[in-house]
Design a protein around this motif. Sequence first.
Motif, PDB file in Angstrom:
ATOM      1  N   HIS A 185      -6.631   8.814  10.036  1.00  0.00           N
ATOM      2  CA  HIS A 185      -6.474   8.839   8.581  1.00  0.00           C
ATOM      3  C   HIS A 185      -7.185  10.048   7.978  1.00  0.00           C
ATOM      4  CE1 HIS A 185      -7.447   7.283   4.398  1.00  0.00           C
ATOM      5  NE2 HIS A 185      -6.133   7.347   4.428  1.00  0.00           N
ATOM      6  N   GLN A 192      -0.653   2.138   7.459  1.00  0.00           N
ATOM      7  CA  GLN A 192       0.324   2.446   6.410  1.00  0.00           C
ATOM      8  C   GLN A 192      -0.064   3.720   5.671  1.00  0.00           C
ATOM      9  OE1 GLN A 192       0.534  -1.154   4.061  1.00  0.00           O
ATOM     10  NE2 GLN A 192       2.095  -2.058   5.373  1.00  0.00           N
ATOM     11  N   ALA A 193      -1.363   3.916   5.465  1.00  0.00           N
ATOM     12  CA  ALA A 193      -1.824   5.146   4.815  1.00  0.00           C
ATOM     13  C   ALA A 193      -1.531   6.362   5.685  1.00  0.00           C
ATOM     14  CB  ALA A 193      -3.320   5.050   4.520  1.00  0.00           C
ATOM     15  N   SER A 201       2.167   7.124   5.402  1.00  0.00           N
ATOM     16  CA  SER A 201       2.449   7.730   4.098  1.00  0.00           C
ATOM     17  C   SER A 201       1.999   9.185   4.053  1.00  0.00           C
ATOM     18  CB  SER A 201       1.752   6.935   2.989  1.00  0.00           C
ATOM     19  OG  SER A 201       2.271   5.624   2.910  1.00  0.00           O
TER      20      SER A 201
END
Length: 384
Positions: free
Chosen positions: A119, A183-184, A187
């Motif tokens: 991330h 999910q981040a 995205s």
Amino acid sequence: MYKISELTVDDYLKKMAVCDFPGPAAGSAAATAVAMAAALLEMSCDGSLRKNGDNPLLAESIALAAELRQAGLNLADVDMAAYGRVITAAKNKATDREAYETAMKGATEPFMAILRHCHRLLGQIEKVIKGSFSRVLGDLVGGAYLAEAAAAASKSGIDVNLMLIGDRAYQSRYQTEAKALYQACVSLKVEILGQVFSGSSADLQPEAKAVLDFWFDPANQPYWFLKNEAFDMVIRRQFYDCWVAAGKGLLADWRDTIEGRLAEIILLDQFSRNLNRDDSRAFAQDAMALTLAQEAVRHPDYQRLDPLRQRFVLMPFMHSESAGIHQLGLPLFEALGDPKTLEYEIRHQQIIAQFGRYPHRNEVLKRESTAAEMAFLKQPGSSF
């Protein structure tokens, strides 16, 4: 125990290829992938720095990339050791469940750390690309794909481990964090690809662009799932000829871009319903739309679409009367990160599981309804 960072690449892969524990496995592979992704960011920024001179963002990115590169290599060793402890504890699982649970939690921690690093790394890649440093753009995109792959592998490892851990509070906390982080990451990768390939729709056919501009116009979005005669008439006036051509398979050249594929799906799946209210032709193109959707989700540019556009790529899965198609579609809807759309898909899937078809279509398709279907149709919301 040896350290992975001290092995040659060939020796590392040979050790991974042998089922001999403790040894490198999925966690070590994911950790190595994020280390490689970090190295690509570091190299890209180094090249841009040499070309452009001192720049705070590039210097910051090089420092972070170096940190994550080393952290990834360290985690490859940490995961290998943690998995070794799981193998040992599993031998006495029946008599010492607590030790096994502790070992499983220990093996989950490296996966979570890798996911957090992915991330951070993807966020930094996005910042660099937005800064218009394109010295080695392909390597930044490659790094983004590697980081997302490492995130996916880590999320999978966490999910599997949590199934084997009985601590419900621990399960819930890690499932929630892992899902949000993954999910981040997805995205961020989509945003990165959008930044890099923002000009790729230049070859989009004007008619396809007109479909997308109309459908995604904020002024039109409130009418997407309503019966509105005026809205339907606008679609008929502007797009009827395109819809007819799509039904005849004459718009294959639209499929050169993912946006064109989406426009064709909207014509066949959505406009068919607007143009044929209370008519069997509303569903006549569903099979073709589904085929296009199945191809589109496998297209490398599908992930470049924003979630709203992905949603309409997936609508033919929701409209299908096949239980098997819904099984295939559910993970795709889950990946959207859109709870409301996912809820609708689950409701559709439940109806198909119960009746094998959508009862609200029976009258239009001249199908005889069963007593159970007739009772169901009296319920609020049964016809969507």
